[in-house]
Design a protein around this motif. Structure first.
Motif, mmCIF file in Angstrom:
data_model
loop_
_atom_site.group_PDB
_atom_site.id
_atom_site.type_symbol
_atom_site.label_atom_id
_atom_site.label_comp_id
_atom_site.label_asym_id
_atom_site.label_seq_id
_atom_site.Cartn_x
_atom_site.Cartn_y
_atom_site.Cartn_z
ATOM 1 N N ARG A 3 0.816 -1.246 0.153
ATOM 2 C CA ARG A 3 0.227 -0.002 -0.137
ATOM 3 C C ARG A 3 0.914 1.101 -0.094
ATOM 4 N NH1 ARG A 3 -5.518 -1.147 1.317
ATOM 5 N NH2 ARG A 3 -5.748 -3.125 1.815
ATOM 6 N N ARG A 4 2.361 1.310 0.784
ATOM 7 C CA ARG A 4 2.846 2.337 0.708
ATOM 8 C C ARG A 4 3.673 2.559 -0.663
ATOM 9 N NH1 ARG A 4 6.487 0.646 5.566
ATOM 10 N NH2 ARG A 4 8.375 2.515 4.342
ATOM 11 N N VAL A 5 3.810 1.560 -1.004
ATOM 12 C CA VAL A 5 4.501 1.690 -2.601
ATOM 13 C C VAL A 5 3.130 1.612 -3.407
ATOM 14 C CG1 VAL A 5 5.286 0.656 -4.681
ATOM 15 C CG2 VAL A 5 6.181 -0.448 -2.518
ATOM 16 N N HIS A 6 1.910 1.649 -3.831
ATOM 17 C CA HIS A 6 0.879 2.680 -3.940
ATOM 18 C C HIS A 6 1.070 3.654 -3.632
ATOM 19 C CE1 HIS A 6 -3.685 2.384 -5.806
ATOM 20 N NE2 HIS A 6 -2.684 2.167 -6.209
ATOM 21 N N ASP A 83 11.406 -4.709 -0.846
ATOM 22 C CA ASP A 83 11.769 -3.525 -1.374
ATOM 23 C C ASP A 83 12.468 -3.999 -2.431
ATOM 24 O OD1 ASP A 83 11.700 -0.597 -1.658
ATOM 25 O OD2 ASP A 83 14.005 -0.718 -0.784
ATOM 26 N N GLU A 84 12.308 -4.665 -3.887
ATOM 27 C CA GLU A 84 12.813 -5.302 -4.654
ATOM 28 C C GLU A 84 12.366 -3.961 -6.287
ATOM 29 O OE1 GLU A 84 15.511 -8.873 -3.169
ATOM 30 O OE2 GLU A 84 13.843 -8.847 -4.469
ATOM 31 N N THR A 85 12.792 -3.980 -7.302
ATOM 32 C CA THR A 85 12.150 -3.943 -8.399
ATOM 33 C C THR A 85 11.880 -5.218 -8.892
ATOM 34 O OG1 THR A 85 13.290 -2.324 -8.826
ATOM 35 C CG2 THR A 85 12.651 -2.614 -10.939
ATOM 36 N N ILE A 99 12.725 -0.522 -5.367
ATOM 37 C CA ILE A 99 12.151 -0.187 -6.040
ATOM 38 C C ILE A 99 11.343 1.247 -5.803
ATOM 39 C CG2 ILE A 99 10.045 -0.098 -4.353
ATOM 40 C CD1 ILE A 99 9.303 -0.987 -8.176
ATOM 41 N N SER A 100 11.723 2.184 -4.974
ATOM 42 C CA SER A 100 11.042 3.757 -4.542
ATOM 43 C C SER A 100 12.316 4.589 -5.735
ATOM 44 C CB SER A 100 11.533 3.819 -3.882
ATOM 45 O OG SER A 100 12.582 3.818 -2.704
#
Length: 265
Positions: A3-6, A83-85, A99-100
């Motif tokens: 959810r944080r990534v979104h 936390d990976e692409t 990812i960020s």
């Protein structure tokens, strides 16, 4: 965490929705190779952003219980959790592993490519310096420039080689010289008009001056010129090209130190 990534993605794209989720631009046979490349690159960026947006929205729906978890979405969610692409995204564009950072660069490049397209369709792209770090596929840009240079100079593609001049120097005998800025150097640094050794307090990477770059039939040679590799990024896993760089002292030492240029760090 998904959810944080979104949420982070929505925050990144909020100010640039027109640039990130705009309409595909026209690709036609009548375009020059460079304009055709910019059109394809812009459309690739828009496609990539749409894929990311749809996938993150689907993960959000799974978390809300309104969509069943598929195998592909599960793999995607597992990567985001670490936390990976995701490999599926990395196969489309090989960027940072985190990812960020990967997402922020995708947005930045997509916004920059809107400006590239606006200049290209007006015939003004190469009238100003370009930054190859704003592209997803700088190798394709160089190939398009080679094709257009061969047409304009009425030269054979096989005879053309990439050359450059640093600073304000001009690249002679080049059909389409392009001013390129934003390249970085590792293991040495630029001083006045050549590369010199790093000092004890020097950063590992630093900015190179603007260069005039293009395709010519005869590349300059000199005892003080070293053909430096140019990599896509600091990982040095993908070689873009090689460019001549003037070195102040022993040129062989530049090679031994592993000196290289980077499109982005």
């Amino acid at each position: 965490y998904q959810r944080r990534v979104h949420g982070a993605w929505e925050q990144m794209t909020e100010k640039h929705r027109d640039a990130v989720f705009g309409k595909q631009v026209e690709e036609s046979d009548g375009q020059t190779p460079v304009v055709a490349f910019v059109a394809m690159e812009r459309n690739f960026a828009l496609m990539l952003c749409r894929k990311i947006d749809n996938a993150l929205s689907d993960i959000n729906r799974v978390l809300n219980g309104t969509l069943l978890l598929s195998t592909d979405l599960n793999k995607l969610a597992q990567a985001l959790l670490k936390d990976e692409t995701p490999l599926k995204w990395d196969s489309l564009w090989e960027g940072p592993e985190q990812i960020s950072r990967w997402l922020s660069l995708v947005v930045a490049k997509t916004v920059d490519l809107e400006a590239w397209w606006n200049r290209a369709k007006d015939g003004k792209l190469l009238t100003e310096p370009v930054v190859m770090g704003q592209l997803f596929r700088p190798n394709t840009f160089l190939n398009a420039l080679k094709q257009e240079s061969a047409r304009k100079g009425k030269q054979s593609l096989d005879n053309l080689k990439l050359d450059c001049r640093w600073g304000s120097a001009k690249l002679d005998s080049c059909a389409i010289p392009v001013r390129v800025e934003g390249l970085f150097v590792q293991c040495m640094q630029w001083e006045k008009d050549h590369l010199v050794d790093l000092q004890a307090d020097s950063p590992a990477s630093s900015m190179m001056p603007t260069c005039s770059l293009g395709w010519v039939e005869k590349v300059a040679t000199s005892d003080k010129l070293v053909r430096m590799p140019v990599y896509f990024n600091a990982l040095r896993s993908r070689l873009l090209c090689s460019l001549n760089c003037p070195v102040k002292d022993d040129p062989s030492m530049a090679v031994l130190r592993g000196t290289a240029l980077l499109v982005e760090i």
